[in-house]
Design a protein around this motif. Structure first.
Motif, short mmCIF file in Angstrom:
data_model
loop_
_atom_site.label_atom_id
_atom_site.label_comp_id
_atom_site.label_asym_id
_atom_site.label_seq_id
_atom_site.Cartn_x
_atom_site.Cartn_y
_atom_site.Cartn_z
N LEU A 53 -17.19 46.50 -28.25
CA LEU A 53 -17.34 47.72 -27.47
C LEU A 53 -18.29 48.70 -28.16
O LEU A 53 -19.14 49.32 -27.50
CB LEU A 53 -15.97 48.38 -27.26
N ARG A 54 -18.19 48.85 -29.48
CA ARG A 54 -19.08 49.75 -30.21
C ARG A 54 -20.54 49.36 -30.04
O ARG A 54 -21.42 50.21 -29.99
CB ARG A 54 -18.73 49.76 -31.71
N GLY B 181 -21.82 47.94 -27.46
CA GLY B 181 -22.22 47.94 -26.06
C GLY B 181 -22.43 46.55 -25.48
O GLY B 181 -23.26 46.37 -24.59
N PRO C 170 -17.11 54.24 -24.25
CA PRO C 170 -17.55 53.21 -23.31
C PRO C 170 -16.87 53.42 -21.95
O PRO C 170 -15.66 53.66 -21.89
CB PRO C 170 -17.08 51.90 -23.96
N ARG C 171 -17.63 53.35 -20.88
CA ARG C 171 -17.09 53.57 -19.54
C ARG C 171 -17.25 52.31 -18.70
O ARG C 171 -18.28 51.64 -18.77
CB ARG C 171 -17.76 54.75 -18.85
N LEU C 172 -16.22 52.03 -17.92
CA LEU C 172 -16.22 50.85 -17.07
C LEU C 172 -15.75 51.24 -15.67
O LEU C 172 -15.13 52.29 -15.47
CB LEU C 172 -15.31 49.76 -17.65
N ARG D 9 -18.90 46.87 -16.67
CA ARG D 9 -19.63 47.93 -17.33
C ARG D 9 -20.43 48.73 -16.30
O ARG D 9 -21.04 48.17 -15.39
CB ARG D 9 -20.56 47.36 -18.39
#
Length: 213
Positions: free
Chosen positions: A155-156, A158, A192-194, A212
């Motif tokens: 996640l970090r 991307g 992070p946005r999903l 994502r």
């Protein structure tokens, strides 16, 4: 395409403080996990999961006759047990060790394949480069099933395109092991946005699917 899979309690824990995790989710959720494995080129975990659970990481469905996905272990210090199931079946199913130094001859003799990645410091592999190396090896659809630190690392960077989240109706509490490790965020805008694309019940569990943004 990289898919992150989580199987957690309602409060986002993957195990108790002692490490007990079998089974948080029920049979229907576990069966769906096998179907998702079958749809990917490779399954990826960290070495801590390999040591603690000794998983096979195979597709185990009654009617399945397709190929088994490759297995990938993030293991900079090469601690994968030689007597474990992953090393023991490496000649039958392609199994890769992501490391920052040449592969131990004992692991190479077992049939394990090295993925030599740049070291970002303290033995941490450059995951962006790891993904590029795996793609070059023909593994472009990765199913990440590692622990909280592995999830956080992807996640970090991307690198997570999809999230498959299975939630069981139980609460473990703050002393339990989190599904996602520290992300070192200082602002919500950096999180992070999903986008949720589906949600459904699997027995007593809930299966949520995200992509994502």
């Amino acid at each position: 395409m990289i898919t992150l899979k989580l199987a957690t309690s309602l409060d986002g824990r993957i195990a108790t403080a002692s490490g007990e995790s079998r089974w948080i989710t029920g049979p229907a959720a576990r069966e769906q996990t096998h179907r998702l494995r079958a749809a990917h080129d490779a399954v990826l975990i960290g070495v801590e999961t390999a040591i603690a659970d000794d998983p096979a990481l195979t597709v185990r469905l009654e009617s399945y006759s397709g190929p088994q996905p490759a297995r990938i272990i993030l293991d900079s210090r090469q601690r994968l047990p030689r007597a474990g199931r992953l090393a023991g079946t490496a000649r039958d199913i392609p199994t890769y060790v992501v490391t920052t130094r040449p592969l131990d001859p004992i692991l190479a003799e077992a049939g394990l394949r090295p993925v030599l990645a740049p070291d970002l410091g303290e033995g941490r592999p450059d995951l962006v480069e790891v993904v590029a190396l795996l793609k070059a090896a023909g593994l472009s659809r990765l199913f990440v099933e590692g622990g909280g630190q592995v999830a956080a690392s992807f996640l970090r960077c991307g690198l997570v395109d999809r999230l498959e989240w299975f939630r069981a109706p139980l609460v473990i509490g703050g002393e339990g092991r989190p599904a996602i490790g520290a992300l070192a965020l200082t602002a919500l805008s950096a999180a992070p946005r999903l986008r949720r694309v589906d949600i459904q019940a699997l027995g007593d569990d809930i299966w949520e699917r995200y992509e994502r943004i």
